[in-house]
Design an enzyme around this catalytic site. Structure first.
Site: not given
Length: 341
Positions: A119-120
């Site tokens: 994520i990210c």
């Protein structure tokens, strides 16, 4: 990239529902919270085979988290070794080095067959481990250029919310992690359960990974945004109606030109493209959760005919409605193909 069905398990294999989210010094609390919220909470409606969630730390020191918190992971290395899905929820900085142990454990998990998710900024951890070489990947648009320059073997796509590359999945900025996690739930459990989880989160049930990360136009004024949001609900409630720019602009009390400009600034899509996306999403859910024939689904969603449903479905998702239904239909549902897939 359009959604592609994930054929990870054959019917004879028992899917591994163990999910591990890595905890690390400088932990991104929002990104970690996404994983705990979606995979760590009990979901009785999903049945007995819901995910088993653990947090695991691979650094031998006290761990700080964003917001002035201290954290302690409750899982062990053994949990990581047994996981079917391993998630890296953000990272402490694009310039921060990744400990070798984290890289080694991710590589071993991948070799064992685990699904690896970032994520990210977690994409930088996967990149440091070499797991993204020769792959398509995304990260927060602000850091995409840095990722591409530092790891030229990665095909970085900065304009994607998330990318599902089969056994490795990456997402853009923080909220895109929610979209990716819901995509995983949908792939594993189908539309009904994913929609149930989304309702618990009080958010829209699905955004395609190929959607842009951000919209450059200014968001409409509050009153106009409210009018348009009401219009979105109206369209979703009656997808079978022959919606047009003129009819929608009239309901919104705007000129067609102003309506199209304001609509795109709110949704990121032209009105008719947005309506097509909604029709296809509804069609996909009906394919998963009902035995309705294709002609019936096409009429109910405003796509008109089974032929048009097939055409639009293949162009968007890369698979025919019939093949999609065979893979993702609710277990035990009697399938009716109608005029074919």
């Amino acid at each position: 990239m359009a959604f592609m069905p994930n054929f990870r398990h054959t019917p004879s294999q028992e899917p591994n529902r163990r999910v591990v989210s890595l905890a690390y010094d400088g932990l991104c609390t929002f990104e970690f919270g996404i994983t705990a919220e979606i995979f760590g909470l009990s979901r009785p409606e999903a049945g007995p085979n819901w995910y088993r969630f653990e947090s695991v730390a691979l650094e031998d020191k006290s761990l700080r988290a964003c917001g002035g918190l201290m954290v302690a992971a409750t899982g062990s290395a053994e949990d990581l070794h047994q996981a079917g899905t391993v998630i890296v929820p953000g990272w402490r900085g694009a310039e921060a080095p990744v400990p070798q142990r984290i890289c080694d454990e991710l590589v071993l998990a991948h070799k064992r067959g685990a699904r690896i998710v970032s994520i990210c900024g977690g994409a930088f951890v996967l990149a440091a481990a070499g797991l993204l070489d020769g792959r398509r990947a995304t990260t927060h648009w602000q850091f995409a250029k840095t990722l591409a320059e530092r790891h030229p073997a990665i095909e970085v796509e900065a304009d994607r919310l998330y990318i599902d590359d089969g056994d490795i999945l990456t997402s853009a900025g923080s909220s895109a992690g929610i979209d990716l996690c819901l995509h995983i739930v949908r792939s594993d459990f189908g539309a009904r359960i994913a929609n149930s989880v989304a309702r618990r989160l009080v958010m829209y049930s699905h955004r395609q990974g190929g959607q842009a990360q951000f919209v450059e136009q200014p968001i409409p004024a509050e009153y106009e945004a409210h009018r348009l949001s009401s219009l979105l609900d109206h369209v979703r409630a009656d997808l079978a109606a022959p919606h047009s720019i003129a009819s929608l602009a009239g309901k919104a009390g705007m000129s067609p030109r102003t309506f199209q400009r304001r609509f795109r600034s709110l949704t990121g899509l032209p009105p008719l493209k947005w309506i097509l996306k909604e029709r296809l999403e509804c069609s996909r859910m009906l394919l998963e959760t009902s035995s309705a024939p294709l002609d019936g689904i096409a009429l109910a969603t405003g796509l008109g005919s089974a032929e048009n449903l097939r055409l639009q479905f293949v162009q968007t998702y890369g698979v025919s409605p019939l093949n999609y239904r065979k893979q993702f239909a609710t277990p035990g549902m009697r399938l009716i193909a109608g005029s074919g897939g």
